[in-house]
Design a protein around this motif. Structure first.
Motif, mmCIF file in Angstrom:
data_model
loop_
_atom_site.group_PDB
_atom_site.id
_atom_site.type_symbol
_atom_site.label_atom_id
_atom_site.label_comp_id
_atom_site.label_asym_id
_atom_site.label_seq_id
_atom_site.Cartn_x
_atom_site.Cartn_y
_atom_site.Cartn_z
ATOM 1 N N ASP A 1 0.804 -1.185 -0.063
ATOM 2 C CA ASP A 1 -0.178 -0.091 -0.116
ATOM 3 C C ASP A 1 0.864 1.340 0.220
ATOM 4 O O ASP A 1 0.584 2.286 -0.855
ATOM 5 N N GLU B 1 2.786 1.708 -3.436
ATOM 6 C CA GLU B 1 1.827 2.266 -4.485
ATOM 7 C C GLU B 1 1.689 4.049 -4.210
ATOM 8 O O GLU B 1 1.722 4.736 -5.046
ATOM 9 N N GLN B 2 1.553 4.171 -2.748
ATOM 10 C CA GLN B 2 1.310 5.597 -2.457
ATOM 11 C C GLN B 2 2.374 6.535 -2.804
ATOM 12 O O GLN B 2 2.384 7.597 -3.206
ATOM 13 N N GLU B 3 3.377 5.926 -2.418
ATOM 14 C CA GLU B 3 4.790 6.722 -2.647
ATOM 15 C C GLU B 3 5.181 6.779 -4.087
ATOM 16 O O GLU B 3 5.594 7.985 -4.575
ATOM 17 N N CYS C 1 2.793 7.055 -6.313
ATOM 18 C CA CYS C 1 1.864 8.004 -6.720
ATOM 19 C C CYS C 1 2.535 9.461 -6.768
ATOM 20 O O CYS C 1 2.378 10.190 -7.402
ATOM 21 N N HIS D 1 -3.490 7.068 -9.613
ATOM 22 C CA HIS D 1 -3.644 5.808 -9.071
ATOM 23 C C HIS D 1 -2.418 4.725 -9.445
ATOM 24 O O HIS D 1 -1.847 4.858 -10.768
#
Ligand SMILES: Cc1ncc(COP(=O)(O)O)c(C=O)c1O
Length: 385
Positions: free
Chosen positions: A37, A40-42, A44, A51
């Protein structure tokens, strides 16, 4: 005997070890988990992509991009011909038909003029492709703006293969964030690695959601196991995502190191007869920054006195790994019979092109070894003359 110098080896720091240990200590060894998780955020945050979905490889990302966009049998997809076969294989997984597009000499990427003309011609004939796979080669963005504009105007989906170009920018925007889908690879030879892995990015929430579902065996959100479509087991493990997070923190430093390696090669070898480096293209309103993932050059054998294969063999004899430029897809036996727009530029780059060791951990002393072997090849000819 000298230690071996690799083309593009993994370059790990201590942070990766800490994050992997954290996965062990918290027993998050299964696929998915907090590192996935966060990774993915980093990513982005780094790329500006709305996304991101972490996957087991770049190849899996392209496969699921095609599946999520409903590209399949009967669909034509245009692809850069100068690339690695993984830019094309997934088209066959879904039954689509690849058509190849030549490179231009200014960037070694898809020729935007050739592409735009061919696309408008296809529109006039009512024979548009469903999608385009635009590759950003060796860390350098393709001229994405005119290509994206033509796709948008004519309703053709754009998929960016940024497997080799994480960290590159065009007009200040990250490679991979211009199309309907983009993807990166974290294979062991890439600018950052998870040993094996990939990331799909998209501006479309629905595409991301669909890819996530397809990548986890297409389980319907009910307590029992219910499947309405074919699924895949393509998600990244939490352990590997820990490596990826540590690597991502270092990405800008890795880009700077690879660019420094490239500049040294250009300074030390650029004046040799018949040597020309892959140009750094000057397009986009705000310019383009290549990561110089691999430093790549062409050797004009008539002027240099040896061809690129002779130089590669001479390097290999000194335990130095160099590689020919990608053999174009329209020359590959597996894709025999596929159509191609042009092809001569990619053919010439393959005939004369060589990738030199370019890792971000390459020391100056190691690079001197590479440089002196290349220099010795030109001297061989003078001696023989
Ligand atoms: C241009 C290109 N596309 C796709 C891929 C596939 O990525 P992966 O090895 O992560 O499947 C690679 C690298 O391996 C690549 O260089």
């Amino acid at each position: 005997m000298h230690e071996r110098i690799y083309l593009s080896p993994p370059h790990l720091g201590q942070r990766e070890e800490q994050l992997v240990l954290e996965a062990f200590r918290t027993n998050w060894i299964a696929p998915l988990g907090p590192h996935v998780d966060a990774f993915e955020q980093e990513l982005c945050a780094y790329t500006g992509a709305p996304h991101a979905v972490a996957l087991s490889s770049g190849t899996a990302a392209l496969h699921l991009a095609l599946a999520a966009l409903d590209i399949g049998a009967g669909d034509e997809v245009w692809v850069s011909t100068l690339t690695f076969a993984a830019s094309v294989f997934p088209l066959h997984y879904v039954g689509a038909t690849p058509v190849f597009v030549d490179a231009d000499l200014g960037s070694w990427n898809m020729d935007p003029v050739l592409f735009v003309e061919a696309l408008h011609d296809a529109a006039r004939r009512n024979a548009l492709p469903r999608a385009v796979v635009l590759v950003h080669l060796y860390g350098q963005c393709a001229d994405v703006e005119p290509i994206a504009y033509a796709c948008k105007t004519l309703g053709v989906l754009l998929i960016e293969d940024a497997a080799e170009a994480l960290g590159a920018t065009y007009d200040g925007r990250a490679a991979g964030t211009f199309g309907d889908v983009g993807f990166y690879s974290f294979n062991g030879n890439k600018i950052i690695t998870t040993s094996g892995g990939g990331m799909l990015v998209t501006p479309h929430a629905q595409v991301a959601q669909r890819v996530r579902a397809l990548a986890t065996q297409a389980r319907e959100p009910v307590p029992h196991y219910e499947h309405r479509q074919l699924g895949y087991n393509y998600r990244l493990s939490n352990v590997l995502a820990g490596i990826g997070r540590g690597q991502l923190e270092q990405l800008d430093a890795r880009v700077a190191a690879r660019r420094a390696v490239s500049e040294r090669y250009q300074t030390r070898l650029g004046a040799l007869p018949g040597i020309a480096f892959m140009p750094e293209a000057r397009y986009g309103r705000d310019g383009m920054r290549s990561t110089r993932w691999l430093t790549t050059l062409t050797i004009d054998a008539a002027r240099f006195g040896a061809n690129c294969e002779t130089v590669r063999v001479a390097l290999e004899a000194q335990q130095i790994e160099a590689r020919p430029v990608w053999k174009p897809m329209h020359q590959q036996p597996i894709f025999a019979g596929c159509r191609v727009f042009g092809g001569g530029v990619a053919d010439a780059l393959f005939a004369e092109g060589l990738c030199l060791p370019s890792g971000s951990s390459l020391t100056e002393a190691q690079q001197e070894r590479v440089i002196s072997v290349v220099q010795s090849c030109v001297q061989t000819r003078s001696a023989a003359a």
